[in-house]
Design an enzyme around this catalytic site. Structure first.
Site, short mmCIF file in Angstrom:
data_model
loop_
_atom_site.label_atom_id
_atom_site.label_comp_id
_atom_site.label_asym_id
_atom_site.label_seq_id
_atom_site.Cartn_x
_atom_site.Cartn_y
_atom_site.Cartn_z
N ASP A 245 0.83 -1.20 0.00
CA ASP A 245 0.00 0.00 0.00
C ASP A 245 0.87 1.26 0.00
O ASP A 245 0.56 2.24 -0.66
CB ASP A 245 -0.93 -0.02 1.22
CG ASP A 245 -1.65 -1.36 1.33
OD1 ASP A 245 -2.38 -1.69 0.40
OD2 ASP A 245 -1.43 -2.08 2.32
N HIS B 154 -4.89 -3.37 6.46
CA HIS B 154 -4.71 -3.57 5.01
C HIS B 154 -6.10 -3.88 4.43
O HIS B 154 -6.47 -5.03 4.19
CB HIS B 154 -3.73 -4.72 4.75
CG HIS B 154 -3.57 -5.06 3.30
ND1 HIS B 154 -3.14 -4.18 2.35
CD2 HIS B 154 -3.82 -6.22 2.63
CE1 HIS B 154 -3.13 -4.76 1.17
NE2 HIS B 154 -3.55 -6.00 1.30
C1 LMR Z 1 -3.74 -6.52 -2.56
O1 LMR Z 1 -3.82 -5.53 -1.84
O2 LMR Z 1 -3.55 -6.46 -3.77
C2 LMR Z 1 -3.87 -7.89 -1.94
O3 LMR Z 1 -4.08 -7.75 -0.56
C3 LMR Z 1 -4.92 -8.73 -2.57
C4 LMR Z 1 -6.33 -8.21 -2.35
O4 LMR Z 1 -7.24 -9.03 -2.12
O5 LMR Z 1 -6.56 -7.01 -2.40
#
Ligand code: LMR
Length: 332
Positions: A161, A189
């Site tokens: 991120d 996340h």
């Molecule tokens: C991402 O951020 O790309 C990964 O965590 C996969 C998802 O499901 O978003």
């Protein structure tokens, strides 16, 4: 000169998409450095073992000078035996229309078993990085299931991120991504994560002095970063793999290296820093000191808007914990 003892790294989901993008980079020296031998413990579930054999054959065919051994197994006790790092990559990935938290029920119990196996088999100094989603809560589940391993040896990943956020700011400001610094992604996340543009720098300037369109920052930048994983799934028909593997390399390398410049975003155990609820695995700005110990960077000034966003993301983590721990019979 006597060569160093190998670092033993377990990777779960080793034959999966992220595993395939990750293993060759570890074995080539990009994670631990060009003079550090590595041994790979590749872990897969039984149906993945045939594909894993092919991946191991390809690793052999690279003739990596630093790769000392490849273990292939579906047995967690064998896979985590004496490892220095456990990279918990394997999990059911989300599909279109799902949020990462929808995976809690599916993936949560996997991390109980892995936490226990790490507890019983890994080196006491093992460090664990959880990538499988929802990674913060899965990390907490693994940590709770490994009571003999200190909590500060568990991490979950928000470096992807941070990298995404830096690129978005760089592209908006028409500068190289290396000009963007001090950008912490806070919280979970998940789409509630907060990429703190207020404290970010572009060159020597505050990002908000370079990008003066406040509405773009709050209404485009923040949601674009938070929803980037979903956008990748929509575009690729599969969740991010190479960029996730790249962020794993970045995270582990920077946790093993004394920080010279910028901090980085890592989900770690909270001790209440910045008002975050103690006991959660939440993303904060991390630096590593000269002897390799990480710490949360102090003195970051958070605006009221930032505090509100971070509190909402941490509330989501509290809710995920309640749901997951209830389902798994774990106690807080
Ligand atoms: C991402 O951020 O790309 C990964 O965590 C996969 C998802 O499901 O978003």
């Amino acid at each position: 000169m006597k060569s160093k003892a190998p670092i033993r790294v377990a990777v779960t989901g080793a034959a999966g998409n992220i595993g395939y993008a990750l293993l060759f980079r570890i074995a080539s020296g990009q994670m631990f450095g060009p003079d550090q031998p590595v041994a790979l413990n590749l872990i897969e579930i039984e149906p993945g073992m045939a594909a894993l054999k092919g991946v191991a054959m390809e690793l052999d065919d690279c003739a990596f000078p630093l790769l000392t051994e490849i273990v292939q197994t579906s047995d967690l006790a064998v896979g985590f035996k004496d490892v220095d790092w456990a990279l918990l990559v394997g999990s059911v990935p989300r599909k279109q229309g799902m949020e990462r938290a929808d995976l809690l029920g599916i993936n949560g119990k996997v991390f109980v078993g892995q936490g226990k196996a790490i507890n019983d088999n890994a080196k006491p100094s093992v460090r664990v990085l959880v990538v499988g989603n929802p990674c913060n809560t899965n990390c907490l589940i693994a940590m709770k299931s490994a009571p003999d391993i200190p909590n500060n040896q568990f991490f979950a990943m928000t470096r992807l991120d941070e990298n995404r956020a830096k690129t978005q700011l760089a592209q908006k400001a028409s500068v190289s991504v290396k000009e963007v610094s001090e950008l912490c992604v806070w919280g979970n996340h998940s789409p509630t994560m907060f990429p703190d543009f207020y404290n970010a720098k572009i060159g020597r300037l505050k990002a908000t002095d370079v990008i003066t369109d406040k509405a773009w920052l709050t209404d485009t930048f923040v949601p674009v970063v938070g929803q980037r994983g979903k956008a990748i799934i929509e575009a690729r028909g599969a969740s991010s793999a190479a960029s996730a593997a790249n962020a794993v390399v970045d995270t582990v390398r920077d946790l093993c290296t004394p920080t010279r410049g910028d901090f980085h975003s890592v989900c770690v155990i909270s001790n209440g820093e910045y008002g975050t609820p103690a006991g959660l695995i939440t993303s904060m700005p991390i630096k590593v000191d000269a002897i390799g110990k990480w710490r949360v960077v102090e003195g970051v000034n958070l605006t009221d808007y930032a505090k509100e966003k971070i509190a909402a993301s941490n509330q989501e983590l509290l809710d995920e914990r309640e749901m997951a721990f209830g389902q798994l019979g774990l106690s807080i």
